[in-house]
Design an enzyme around this catalytic site. Structure first.
Site, PDB file in Angstrom:
ATOM      1  N   GLU A  85       7.197 -15.562   6.170  1.00 45.31           N
ATOM      2  CA  GLU A  85       8.760 -15.341   6.470  1.00 45.31           C
ATOM      3  C   GLU A  85       9.206 -15.444   7.990  1.00 45.31           C
ATOM      4  O   GLU A  85       8.308 -14.520   8.674  1.00 45.31           O
ATOM      5  CB  GLU A  85       8.947 -14.021   5.865  1.00 45.31           C
ATOM      6  CG  GLU A  85      10.489 -13.527   5.868  1.00 45.31           C
ATOM      7  CD  GLU A  85      10.602 -12.377   5.049  1.00 45.31           C
ATOM      8  OE1 GLU A  85       9.933 -12.044   3.936  1.00 45.31           O
ATOM      9  OE2 GLU A  85      11.728 -11.574   5.589  1.00 45.31           O
ATOM     10  N   LYS A 283       9.274  -3.275   0.445  1.00 46.07           N
ATOM     11  CA  LYS A 283       8.942  -4.610   0.507  1.00 46.07           C
ATOM     12  C   LYS A 283       8.756  -5.102   1.920  1.00 46.07           C
ATOM     13  O   LYS A 283       7.983  -5.916   2.608  1.00 46.07           O
ATOM     14  CB  LYS A 283       9.962  -5.503  -0.067  1.00 46.07           C
ATOM     15  CG  LYS A 283       9.725  -7.089   0.028  1.00 46.07           C
ATOM     16  CD  LYS A 283      10.343  -7.840   0.912  1.00 46.07           C
ATOM     17  CE  LYS A 283       9.961  -9.428   0.779  1.00 46.07           C
ATOM     18  NZ  LYS A 283      10.361 -10.124   2.101  1.00 46.07           N
ATOM     19  N   ASP A 299      -7.917  -8.028   0.937  1.00 43.31           N
ATOM     20  CA  ASP A 299      -7.221  -8.360  -0.367  1.00 43.31           C
ATOM     21  C   ASP A 299      -5.767  -7.784  -0.410  1.00 43.31           C
ATOM     22  O   ASP A 299      -5.770  -6.591  -0.591  1.00 43.31           O
ATOM     23  CB  ASP A 299      -8.304  -7.790  -1.563  1.00 43.31           C
ATOM     24  CG  ASP A 299      -7.788  -8.001  -2.766  1.00 43.31           C
ATOM     25  OD1 ASP A 299      -6.303  -8.402  -2.959  1.00 43.31           O
ATOM     26  OD2 ASP A 299      -8.636  -8.024  -3.961  1.00 43.31           O
ATOM     27  N   HIS A 396      17.900 -12.246  11.242  1.00 42.07           N
ATOM     28  CA  HIS A 396      16.818 -12.957  10.143  1.00 42.07           C
ATOM     29  C   HIS A 396      17.361 -14.565  10.207  1.00 42.07           C
ATOM     30  O   HIS A 396      16.382 -15.277  10.375  1.00 42.07           O
ATOM     31  CB  HIS A 396      17.480 -12.587   8.920  1.00 42.07           C
ATOM     32  CG  HIS A 396      16.280 -12.665   7.559  1.00 42.07           C
ATOM     33  ND1 HIS A 396      15.070 -11.964   7.781  1.00 42.07           N
ATOM     34  CD2 HIS A 396      16.463 -13.546   6.637  1.00 42.07           C
ATOM     35  CE1 HIS A 396      14.519 -12.641   6.502  1.00 42.07           C
ATOM     36  NE2 HIS A 396      15.194 -13.320   6.101  1.00 42.07           N
TER      37      HIS A 396
HETATM   38  C1  MEV Z   1      13.077  -8.745   4.102  1.00 45.32           C
HETATM   39  O1  MEV Z   1      11.865  -9.536   3.934  1.00 45.32           O
HETATM   40  C2  MEV Z   1      12.842  -7.313   4.303  1.00 45.32           C
HETATM   41  C3  MEV Z   1      13.976  -6.493   4.310  1.00 45.32           C
HETATM   42  O2  MEV Z   1      14.822  -6.737   3.290  1.00 45.32           O
HETATM   43  C4  MEV Z   1      13.629  -4.855   4.262  1.00 45.32           C
HETATM   44  C5  MEV Z   1      14.632  -3.965   3.904  1.00 45.32           C
HETATM   45  O3  MEV Z   1      15.558  -4.044   3.570  1.00 45.32           O
HETATM   46  O4  MEV Z   1      14.027  -2.830   4.456  1.00 45.32           O
HETATM   47  C6  MEV Z   1      14.866  -6.744   5.485  1.00 45.32           C
END
Ligand code: MEV
Length: 447
Positions: A85, A283, A299, A396
């Site tokens: 990413e 995530k 792992d 992003h």
């Molecule tokens: C994107 O890979 C991760 C985010 O969505 C995490 C979050 O929203 O805190 C930006």
């Protein structure tokens, strides 16, 4: 769909030819050329990669980057990260830099206990089983695995405890032998599983030959012997803290330090309260954690599975991080289980995993736990900071711009020009397509 028997016995070229013939439209020779273009130029090295998995056709490239300026417990690290990413490494680096100017990350390992079970069925008087376990069986079992634990004991680890658990309320006749382990710098999966399987065998034999048991009681049916990837007692905490006023201003969102602290901590509380938000929040944390786990040959599935189970330990899935604003102090922390190793597995076998550990100063497992937790926290800080200020898409999509340009077959010059153009504009798929169309049209010779 074509099925095949004995696929694993075919040579690499035969496998590719078969695959191309049955599942791809391009010429098998072209496919073979494409796959071989991703293979290592050094045949010995390629053999090593081939041997890591099964039915290997080629290598799958992922970017290997580093995030500098991670100050953790007063020491500065450059952290290797493997991730697909585009904005993750930049966000980790930004979080690291931000906190390096505010005292850096603090981290401590809370515990390092790993766990595994022999799951078995047994029919009989449970009190009798427990009595014999306490008075004889437990010592006998431990003695029977001594040959497997001796090495680990010499390194300061080994078996920590062995317990018999009655699980008949969960499933009829179901009992567990629960063993806990200290595996020092190893993740320890192979060690633990070997010991558990030896326990299972010894348990079966001991019960069968013990004179106190008669009839059906003599029969232990082992269902499975396996470590648990849920290691809530292999736990690390990392945190950052500063005066609220030291957080600085966030002009992009017209927020001063106090307003930022309030909004940021609210966002983290929302991630504690709402599982939908918690999942995305975590995530983001695992964006950082997984990238280091991968780069060091650990792992990541085990780490993820455990992290999510831990996040749900209170009966509801919650954020792994926490933010407290108390008086004029802002504290942001993460507590996360991380069963990682710096010896064994791929850690020394994969040349880049080995190099990653060298970049990190060849840490032991505990130090690596603290590094990884800090990266997860930095990643989380940058993501939530972006969310509560400029929004996530700005940064992003900026990072994703090159990917979109490459998708449209942009040349290096076009990428350069587009990067300048989009420096102060919103990046979107359609904006980039339109930009390229205009750029190309303007370059085309006039008719
Ligand atoms: C994107 O890979 C991760 C985010 O969505 C995490 C979050 O929203 O805190 C930006």
């Amino acid at each position: 769909m074509s099925k095949i028997k004995g696929f694993s016995k075919l040579s690499k070229t035969e496998k590719i030819t078969w695959l191309a013939k049955h599942f791809l439209t391009s010429n098998p020779l072209d496919i073979a050329r494409e796959f071989s273009s991703y293979m290592h130029s050094n045949a010995e090295m390629q053999k090593l990669f081939d041997g890591i998995s099964e039915n290997t056709l080629t290598n799958f490239y992922l970017p290997y980057g580093v995030a500098p300026n991670f100050v953790i417990n007063g020491r500065t690290y450059v952290v290797p990260m493997v991730i697909e990413e585009s904005s993750v490494v930049a966000a980790a680096a930004a979080g690291a830099k931000y906190w390096s100017d505010r005292g850096g990350f603090q981290a401590e390992v809370i515990s390092t206990t790993k766990v595994g079970h022999v799951h078995f069925l047994w029919r009989g008087d449970a009190d009798k089983l427990f009595h014999i376990f306490d008075t004889e069986l437990k010592d006998a079992l431990i003695a029977e695995v001594q040959h497997l634990t001796a090495n680990m004991e010499a390194r300061g680890g080994g078996l920590k405890s062995l317990e018999l658990i009655d699980c008949t309320e969960l499933e009829p006749e179901y009992f567990q032998l629960k063993a806990t382990f200290e595996t020092m710098d190893a993740m320890g999966a192979n060690f633990i599983n070997s010991v558990l399987e030896a326990f299972a065998e010894a348990l079966t034999e001991e019960v069968k030959s013990h004179k106190a048991f008669t009839g059906a009681e003599k029969h232990v049916e082992v269902v499975m012997s396996i470590l648990s990837n849920f290691t809530p007692e292999c736990l690390v905490k990392a945190w950052v803290s500063c005066k609220v006023s030291e957080l600085g201003a966030f002009p992009e969102a017209q927020l001063n330090a106090q307003q930022f602290a309030r909004k940021f901590s609210t966002a983290v509380r929302i991630a504690k309260a709402d599982p939908y938000r918690a999942t995305t929040h975590n995530k983001g944390i695992f964006n950082g954690i997984d990238a280091v786990v991968l780069a060091t040959g650990n792992d990541f599935r085990a780490i993820e599975a455990c992290g999510h189970a831990f996040a749900a330990r209170n009966g509801r899935y919650e954020s792994l991080s926490e933010c407290v604003v108390e008086g004029d102090t802002f504290t942001f922390s993460i507590t996360v289980p991380l069963a990682v190793g710096t010896v064994g597995g791929l850690t020394k076998l994969h040349p880049l995993a080995k190099r990653s550990l060298e970049i990190l100063g060849n840490p032991g497992a505990k130090e690596l736990m603290m590094i990884i937790a800090s990266v997860g926290l930095a990643q989380n800080f940058s993501a939530v900071r972006a969310l509560v200020t400029s929004g996530i898409q700005k940064g992003h999509m900026k990072m994703h711009l090159t990917n979109i340009l490459r998708h449209f077959g942009a040349s290096d010059i076009e990428i350069q020009s587009a990067t300048t153009y989009f420096a102060d504009k919103t990046v979107s798929f359609s904006n980039v397509r339109e930009y390229l169309q205009n750029y190309r049209a303007n370059l085309a010779p006039e008719k």
